[in-house]
Motif scaffolding. Structure first.
Motif, PDB file in Angstrom:
ATOM      1  N   ARG A 272       0.641  -1.214  -0.044  1.00 32.25           N
ATOM      2  CA  ARG A 272      -0.054  -0.059  -0.028  1.00 32.25           C
ATOM      3  C   ARG A 272       0.840   1.332  -0.056  1.00 32.25           C
ATOM      4  O   ARG A 272       0.614   2.188  -0.792  1.00 32.25           O
ATOM      5  N   GLU A 273       2.096   1.155   0.765  1.00 33.05           N
ATOM      6  CA  GLU A 273       2.741   2.350   0.710  1.00 33.05           C
ATOM      7  C   GLU A 273       3.315   2.739  -0.456  1.00 33.05           C
ATOM      8  O   GLU A 273       3.624   3.472  -0.996  1.00 33.05           O
ATOM      9  N   ILE A 276       1.012   4.247  -2.605  1.00 28.93           N
ATOM     10  CA  ILE A 276       1.255   5.604  -2.102  1.00 28.93           C
ATOM     11  C   ILE A 276       2.258   6.412  -2.849  1.00 28.93           C
ATOM     12  O   ILE A 276       2.095   7.508  -3.675  1.00 28.93           O
ATOM     13  N   ALA A 279       1.400   6.966  -6.519  1.00 29.05           N
ATOM     14  CA  ALA A 279       0.516   8.124  -6.637  1.00 29.05           C
ATOM     15  C   ALA A 279       0.963   9.476  -6.410  1.00 29.05           C
ATOM     16  O   ALA A 279       0.599  10.300  -7.120  1.00 29.05           O
ATOM     17  N   LEU A 280       2.022   9.490  -5.612  1.00 23.80           N
ATOM     18  CA  LEU A 280       2.574  10.825  -5.308  1.00 23.80           C
ATOM     19  C   LEU A 280       3.553  11.085  -6.361  1.00 23.80           C
ATOM     20  O   LEU A 280       4.137  12.195  -6.425  1.00 23.80           O
ATOM     21  N   SER A 364      -3.574   1.872  -8.066  1.00 28.83           N
ATOM     22  CA  SER A 364      -4.793   2.194  -7.812  1.00 28.83           C
ATOM     23  C   SER A 364      -5.226   0.944  -7.006  1.00 28.83           C
ATOM     24  O   SER A 364      -5.782   1.006  -5.772  1.00 28.83           O
ATOM     25  N   ARG A 368      -5.880   0.673  -2.499  1.00 31.66           N
ATOM     26  CA  ARG A 368      -7.174  -0.055  -2.161  1.00 31.66           C
ATOM     27  C   ARG A 368      -7.083  -0.934  -0.883  1.00 31.66           C
ATOM     28  O   ARG A 368      -7.696  -0.976  -0.161  1.00 31.66           O
TER      29      ARG A 368
ATOM     30  N   SER B  53     -14.718   6.151  -7.408  1.00 28.03           N
ATOM     31  CA  SER B  53     -13.473   6.131  -7.282  1.00 28.03           C
ATOM     32  C   SER B  53     -12.599   5.465  -8.373  1.00 28.03           C
ATOM     33  O   SER B  53     -11.556   5.754  -8.572  1.00 28.03           O
ATOM     34  N   SER B  57      -9.492   7.147 -10.246  1.00 28.45           N
ATOM     35  CA  SER B  57      -8.088   6.421 -10.543  1.00 28.45           C
ATOM     36  C   SER B  57      -7.592   6.583 -12.163  1.00 28.45           C
ATOM     37  O   SER B  57      -6.579   6.920 -12.006  1.00 28.45           O
ATOM     38  N   PHE B  93      -3.137  14.268  -4.982  1.00 33.90           N
ATOM     39  CA  PHE B  93      -4.276  13.336  -4.584  1.00 33.90           C
ATOM     40  C   PHE B  93      -4.714  13.481  -2.838  1.00 33.90           C
ATOM     41  O   PHE B  93      -3.689  13.721  -2.284  1.00 33.90           O
ATOM     42  N   PHE B  95      -7.032  11.462  -0.193  1.00 35.58           N
ATOM     43  CA  PHE B  95      -7.921  10.182   0.024  1.00 35.58           C
ATOM     44  C   PHE B  95      -8.498  10.367   1.445  1.00 35.58           C
ATOM     45  O   PHE B  95      -8.342  11.073   2.357  1.00 35.58           O
ATOM     46  N   SER B  97      -8.928   8.218   3.687  1.00 36.33           N
ATOM     47  CA  SER B  97      -8.149   7.561   4.863  1.00 36.33           C
ATOM     48  C   SER B  97      -6.805   8.155   4.854  1.00 36.33           C
ATOM     49  O   SER B  97      -5.740   7.436   5.227  1.00 36.33           O
ATOM     50  N   LEU B  99      -3.830   8.349   3.841  1.00 33.48           N
ATOM     51  CA  LEU B  99      -2.864   7.680   3.455  1.00 33.48           C
ATOM     52  C   LEU B  99      -1.331   8.468   3.501  1.00 33.48           C
ATOM     53  O   LEU B  99      -0.719   8.677   2.535  1.00 33.48           O
ATOM     54  N   LEU B 100      -1.257   8.729   4.759  1.00 36.56           N
ATOM     55  CA  LEU B 100       0.134   9.451   4.850  1.00 36.56           C
ATOM     56  C   LEU B 100       0.965   8.216   5.184  1.00 36.56           C
ATOM     57  O   LEU B 100       0.750   7.117   5.622  1.00 36.56           O
ATOM     58  N   LEU B 101       2.326   8.338   4.784  1.00 38.59           N
ATOM     59  CA  LEU B 101       3.323   7.372   5.128  1.00 38.59           C
ATOM     60  C   LEU B 101       3.815   7.328   6.758  1.00 38.59           C
ATOM     61  O   LEU B 101       4.027   8.354   7.211  1.00 38.59           O
ATOM     62  N   ARG B 160       0.640  17.820   1.313  1.00 40.14           N
ATOM     63  CA  ARG B 160       1.366  17.171   0.611  1.00 40.14           C
ATOM     64  C   ARG B 160       0.865  16.987  -1.055  1.00 40.14           C
ATOM     65  O   ARG B 160       1.581  16.935  -1.722  1.00 40.14           O
TER      66      ARG B 160
END
Ligand SMILES: Nc1ncnc2c1ncn2[C@@H]1O[C@H](COP(=O)(O)OP(=O)(O)OP(=O)(O)O)[C@@H](O)[C@H]1O
Ligand SMILES: [Mg+2]
Lengths: 370, 238
Positions: A272-273, A276, A279-280, A364, A368, B53, B57, B93, B95, B97, B99-101, B160
């Motif tokens: 998941r990370e 991310i 995505a970044l 993507s 999820r 969603s 995406s 983006f 989100f 939730s 989604l921070l690291l 971010r």
């Protein structure tokens, strides 16, 4: 923040897992350091010995292992006749169990040959004649046998007196018992037999390779080595080195799969990370580099651990009685660089597959995941 | 009513886009056509599972359609050699939730997207701190995400998303995990960002009250756009 800082953070997340993985591959690297240190040390110790003896060529019977098969001493006179040869000295070398020491080199040296020249007496004296029933001990041998001049020593069934203790200038010399050739021939019942002829060349003579070829042509069944290469050319040492390399490679392979397993676990739980990061806007090549940097950092740390473990192991081995006076382990810059180089190679090899897996993650779908 | 934004060049064009999952058993998007213009603030609504969603995406180049085409300023996304680079330069983006690291501080989280930018280290640090300041998190630069409240985390996530000065902000239910008060504050923040920076904002929401503040509301059902209404006249950016 740099990629390396990020890497260190990632590795410190699961400290126990990271530490265990470092131990695993670190032991592999440690084995490499210890085994190669021994093999290289063995060669270097003998090279040193020939250097202090100022021996250029070594003649022996072809075939055989570390200790060569005996042949008649008459060959040495033939060798002495060959142009370019300035001096010859025959030797009968035996590895015997002497009193409490199970394996001790006993070096029977042609009387009045140059083989006695490098022995610097530290106490007592050299023998006065070829048939005086005495021996000289190398400094290490004296320590191991706990003997001093005046003591008696038994070789096989014959008793000799220790008359001197000598520093031969090389670990192999210092670990040996020096005795005159005819006495040892008598003890071993190998009358007029020797197993090595040490040759000094005329300084102005043709190059050693040419001379050694001429000797080989003149004396059938013999083999001549340049002194520095004697050991690396011997079948015993070749086998020893091959075994050491084999063991090292197996240890490294086991370690590689261990690191790969850790890296896969680590990237699976971070899918998941990684999604991310993608995505970044992180390029896939940067993800690849991050994962590779993690495994290389892990293995680099293991390399350091392994070097320390390997050196410690060698130090312990040096204290073992069977090691003393035989091998001085070589802990050289080459060995340490090789160990670190191998560690980094293991890091790349073990990280590549997990890293490639990461570059195929669909951001993507990864995001999820919970 | 003719759309005033039609005067602008299209920023994003979605042309008969289909996306299916599980070998065609799930049809998440069944032929979506949309044109989004520069500077628009678009809300996407629709029941759960309607494909919001999934669409976001695809718009954000996080996923690729099974068929159809998405164009950014007229260029097909499938022609980009590295979509990562595209995301880094143009997209931000946010989100539901956050989604921070988790292993990185607030500041470091904002620094992560900047890896792809040609800025010096001090420049990055300065920008990240400024962004956190701007979202009201200037006093929490070195906090870990787990030590922050939901509202605070989303503020960090917003900072971010703005890290590389994106032209498009994509937000998937950014207030979905927040209480009413925090939700209102986050929406205020997002709207002020939109007004100050004039970037295009595409926001998925279930909340009609939030959707009403957008210039345009797109409603989805069963993987298709069923309604597309202009609520506020969108002023062209020249
Ligand atoms: N990776 C996937 N694998 C299988 N099915 C998927 C996947 N992603 C989405 N779907 C399905 O596609 C459909 C649309 O999903 P999507 O997440 O776009 O809906 P949504 O409108 O965002 O819903 P929600 O409001 O609940 O977030 C759903 O039926 C969902 O189950
Ligand atoms: Mg959704």
């Amino acid at each position: 923040m740099t990629l390396l800082q990020l890497t260190l953070k990632n590795l410190s997340r699961r400290r126990v897992r990271t530490a265990l993985t470092i131990m695993g591959i670190g032991l592999g690297i440690g084995a490499v350091v210890a085994l190669l240190g021994l093999a290289w040390g063995l060669e270097a110790s003998w090279t040193d010995a020939y250097k202090v003896r100022k021996t250029d060529l070594v003649v022996r019977r072809s075939g055989g292992g570390l200790i060569a098969q005996p042949f008649p001493d008459s060959a040495s006179e033939q060798v002495a006749q060959i142009p370019g040869v300035s001096q010859v000295a025959s030797l009968l070398t035996e590895v015997l169990s002497i009193e409490s020491v199970p394996m001790m080199v006993v070096s029977g040296r042609q009387w009045q040959s140059f083989l006695w020249e490098n022995l610097k007496i530290v106490s007592g004296r050299l023998p006065t004649s070829a048939d005086e029933k005495v021996v000289v001990l190398g400094t290490l041998a004296a320590e191991m046998l706990e003997k001093k001049p005046g003591d008696k020593i038994t070789i096989e069934i014959d008793e000799f007196e220790v008359v001197g203790i000598a520093d031969g200038g090389a670990v192999v010399e210092n670990g040996a018992i020096m005795i005159s050739l005819p006495l040892l021939q008598g003890v071993m019942q190998k009358d007029k037999m020797v197993n090595f002829i040490n040759v000094r060349l005329d300084p102005k003579s043709r190059d050693p390779h040419t001379v050694s070829q001429v000797i080989q042509q003149h004396i059938p069944g013999c083999r001549v080595d340049i002194a520095e290469e004697v050991l690396s050319q011997s079948d015993g040492v070749k086998t020893f080195k091959a075994m050491n390399w084999g063991t090292s490679i197996i240890a490294l392979l086991v370690g590689t799969f261990g690191v790969m397993n850790t890296m896969f676990m680590s990237v699976f739980e971070r899918t998941r990370e990684i999604g991310i990061l993608l995505a970044l806007g992180w390029k896939r090549s940067r993800i690849l580099r991050m994962i590779l940097l993690e495994s290389v950092t892990l293995c680099f740390a293991a390399g350091i651990v392994g070097i320390i473990a390997g050196i410690a192991l060698l130090k312990i081995l040096t204290l073992m009685p069977w090691m003393q006076g035989r091998i001085e382990p070589q802990i050289t810059i080459e060995l340490l660089s090789l160990a670190l180089g191998l560690a980094i190679a293991v890091g790349v090899a073990s990280g590549l597959y997990p890293a490639l897996h990461c570059t195929r993650i669909n951001p993507s779908l990864a995001i999820r995941q919970v | 009513m003719p759309s005033p934004s039609a005067a602008n060049a299209p920023l994003l064009e979605i042309d008969d886009v289909r996306r299916e999952f599980d070998d065609g058993q799930v049809l998440a998007l069944r032929g979506v056509n949309l044109t989004i213009h520069e500077g628009e603030y678009v809300a996407i609504m629709g029941s759960s599972g309607s494909g919001k969603s999934t669409l976001l995406s695809l718009l954000g180049a996080l996923d690729t359609p099974n068929s159809g085409e998405i164009r950014y300023r007229g260029q097909s996304l499938s022609s980009y050699p590295d979509l990562g680079q595209f995301r880094a330069k143009h997209l931000g983006f946010i989100f539901q939730s956050f989604l921070l690291l988790p292993t990185l501080t607030a500041l470091e989280n904002v620094l992560v997207p900047m890896f792809e930018m040609p800025w010096s280290r001090p420049e990055r640090q300065r920008r990240a701190a400024e962004l956190l300041e701007a979202v009201g998190m200037g006093h929490r630069l070195n906090h870990m995400p787990e030590k922050l409240s939901g509202g605070e985390r989303q503020r960090v996530a917003i900072a971010r998303s703005l890290a590389n000065e994106p032209s498009i902000l994509l937000a998937d239910e950014p207030t979905g995990n927040l209480d009413t008060q925090n939700a209102a504050q986050i929406m205020d923040l997002l709207r002020s960002v939109h007004h100050q920076r004039k970037n295009t904002m595409i926001l998925v929401t279930h909340d009609p009250a939030i959707a009403k503040t957008a210039d345009r509301i797109i409603t989805m059902r069963d993987g298709q756009v069923v309604e597309d209404t202009q609520t506020h006249p969108h002023t062209a950016i020249s």
